[in-house]
Design a protein around this motif. Structure first.
Motif, short mmCIF file in Angstrom:
data_model
loop_
_atom_site.label_atom_id
_atom_site.label_comp_id
_atom_site.label_asym_id
_atom_site.label_seq_id
_atom_site.Cartn_x
_atom_site.Cartn_y
_atom_site.Cartn_z
N ASN A 292 4.12 -4.00 6.81
CA ASN A 292 3.00 -3.22 7.32
C ASN A 292 1.72 -4.02 7.53
O ASN A 292 1.00 -3.82 8.51
CB ASN A 292 2.72 -2.03 6.39
CG ASN A 292 3.65 -0.87 6.66
OD1 ASN A 292 4.00 -0.58 7.80
ND2 ASN A 292 4.08 -0.20 5.60
N ASN B 187 -8.43 1.34 -1.52
CA ASN B 187 -7.48 2.36 -1.06
C ASN B 187 -6.95 3.14 -2.26
O ASN B 187 -6.11 2.63 -3.01
CB ASN B 187 -6.31 1.72 -0.31
CG ASN B 187 -5.29 2.75 0.16
OD1 ASN B 187 -5.47 3.95 -0.02
ND2 ASN B 187 -4.20 2.29 0.75
N ASN C 242 -4.84 5.30 -2.45
CA ASN C 242 -3.40 5.51 -2.36
C ASN C 242 -2.60 4.31 -2.83
O ASN C 242 -1.39 4.39 -3.02
CB ASN C 242 -3.00 5.86 -0.91
CG ASN C 242 -1.59 6.37 -0.80
OD1 ASN C 242 -1.11 7.10 -1.66
ND2 ASN C 242 -0.90 5.99 0.27
N ARG D 293 -1.75 1.40 -1.36
CA ARG D 293 -0.79 0.84 -0.40
C ARG D 293 -1.51 -0.15 0.51
O ARG D 293 -2.66 0.09 0.91
CB ARG D 293 -0.19 1.95 0.49
CG ARG D 293 0.48 3.08 -0.27
CD ARG D 293 1.86 2.71 -0.72
NE ARG D 293 2.54 3.85 -1.32
CZ ARG D 293 3.78 3.83 -1.77
NH1 ARG D 293 4.49 2.72 -1.68
NH2 ARG D 293 4.32 4.90 -2.31
N TRP E 134 -7.75 2.44 5.54
CA TRP E 134 -6.36 2.17 5.17
C TRP E 134 -5.49 3.10 5.99
O TRP E 134 -5.99 3.97 6.67
CB TRP E 134 -6.14 2.36 3.67
CG TRP E 134 -6.84 3.50 3.02
CD1 TRP E 134 -8.13 3.54 2.58
CD2 TRP E 134 -6.28 4.79 2.70
NE1 TRP E 134 -8.42 4.77 2.02
CE2 TRP E 134 -7.29 5.55 2.07
CE3 TRP E 134 -5.02 5.36 2.87
CZ2 TRP E 134 -7.09 6.85 1.63
CZ3 TRP E 134 -4.81 6.66 2.43
CH2 TRP E 134 -5.83 7.40 1.81
N GLU E 135 -4.18 2.83 5.98
CA GLU E 135 -3.17 3.41 6.87
C GLU E 135 -3.17 2.64 8.20
O GLU E 135 -4.16 2.62 8.92
CB GLU E 135 -3.35 4.91 7.11
CG GLU E 135 -3.09 5.77 5.89
CD GLU E 135 -1.63 5.72 5.44
OE1 GLU E 135 -0.72 5.69 6.29
OE2 GLU E 135 -1.41 5.69 4.22
N THR E 136 -2.03 2.03 8.50
CA THR E 136 -1.97 1.12 9.65
C THR E 136 -2.26 1.80 10.97
O THR E 136 -2.88 1.21 11.86
CB THR E 136 -0.59 0.43 9.73
OG1 THR E 136 0.44 1.42 9.78
CG2 THR E 136 -0.37 -0.48 8.54
N ALA F 162 -4.33 4.28 11.56
CA ALA F 162 -5.77 4.43 11.67
C ALA F 162 -6.44 3.08 11.91
O ALA F 162 -7.37 2.96 12.73
CB ALA F 162 -6.33 5.06 10.40
N SER G 81 2.78 6.62 16.73
CA SER G 81 3.16 7.67 15.79
C SER G 81 4.65 7.61 15.45
O SER G 81 5.05 7.82 14.30
CB SER G 81 2.82 9.05 16.39
OG SER G 81 1.44 9.17 16.64
N ILE H 181 5.17 4.83 12.99
CA ILE H 181 4.69 5.18 11.65
C ILE H 181 5.61 6.19 10.97
O ILE H 181 5.92 6.07 9.78
CB ILE H 181 3.26 5.75 11.74
CG1 ILE H 181 2.27 4.68 12.22
CG2 ILE H 181 2.80 6.30 10.38
CD1 ILE H 181 0.94 5.27 12.65
N SER H 182 6.06 7.18 11.72
CA SER H 182 6.85 8.27 11.12
C SER H 182 8.34 8.02 11.15
O SER H 182 9.09 8.62 10.37
CB SER H 182 6.55 9.58 11.84
OG SER H 182 7.02 9.53 13.19
#
Length: 250
Positions: free
Chosen positions: A17, A51, A53, A55, A69-71, A73, A104, A107-108
């Motif tokens: 990631n 972060n 979370n 991660r 954080w969160e790739t 975003a 998306s 990511i999902s």
């Protein structure tokens, strides 16, 4: 906006990631620096303050005073803030939203299934055939979706959106680069039955940004004494790793 200060990228070097983000930063030519730390500290300060979370990756941009954080975003932020010439995106309605769609899906779909495949195929101390089979089948299903779409494109437009590379394409590179390990096959067989995915992937890993990103990864891995799978050299699985941590605390 032209950044004057380096973006700080917080990461542990093994996982895919973080390199999604680094690769995009490299492609955009934005200055950055690493805050590289060990995996066992991902749930502890100071990173947990960046972060909650726990991660990786996360970024701190001193040019805008934004921490993210969160790739998904992070990548959308980098594109909106640092790609005024549209090197990696489109601003037309259709193409813009298709890029978001594919990001998306990565990511999902790709990330979670490929990640679970890696856990059960490589890291989990107990080999569970049903779990390995499930996630390897899901991995192949994701590749099949990509293959179907790329095969439908004109020969001179082998990209997910439009006629050139975008952040949508780049988001798939780090996980796809590990398909051979996840499936337990030779490197030259990892895209067998997926020729369009193979050609698409090989174009992207030949780009200078990816090559430089992987040079950084190799250096940071070596600095931490890590093997190819992200565990310390000589450690075979997570169970052994956790035992070594407990022994170190005694």
């Amino acid at each position: 906006m032209t950044p004057t200060k380096a973006i700080r990228v917080w990461l542990t070097p093994p996982g895919p990631n973080s390199w999604k983000v680094v690769n995009v930063i490299e492609e955009l030519g934005v200055p950055y620096e690493f805050v590289s730390f060990k995996f066992e500290h991902v749930k502890s300060p100071p990173f947990i303050n960046i972060n909650p979370n726990g991660r990786v990756p996360a970024i701190e941009d001193p040019n805008t005073d934004i921490t993210l954080w969160e790739t998904g975003a992070i990548i959308q932020y980098l594109i909106s803030q640092y790609d005024p010439n549209k090197l990696l995106h489109y601003d037309t309605l259709k193409e813009h939203n298709l890029c978001i769609q594919w990001l998306s899906f990565q990511i999902s779909g790709q990330g979670p299934y490929f990640g679970q495949c890696g856990w059960f195929s490589v890291l989990h101390p107990e080999k569970i055939p049903s779990a390995i089979e499930r996630y390897q089948n899901e991995l192949k299903r994701i590749l099949g979706v990509l293959e179907t779409v790329l095969a439908s494109r004109p020969a001179d437009q082998q990209w997910l959106v439009g006629d050139r590379i975008t952040f949508a394409d780049l988001s798939f590179v780090p996980y796809n680069d590990r398909v051979d390990v996840l499936l337990g096959v030779p490197a030259d067989k990892k895209f067998e039955s997926f020729p369009h995915v193979k050609a698409w992937h090989e174009k992207m890993i030949a780009r200078p940004a990816w090559i430089k990103s992987m040079e950084h990864r190799a250096r940071l891995m070596d600095e931490q004494g890590l093997d190819w799978h992200g565990l310390p050299k000589g450690v075979a699985n997570i169970e052994e790793f956790e035992k070594s941590l407990k022994q170190g605390e005694e």
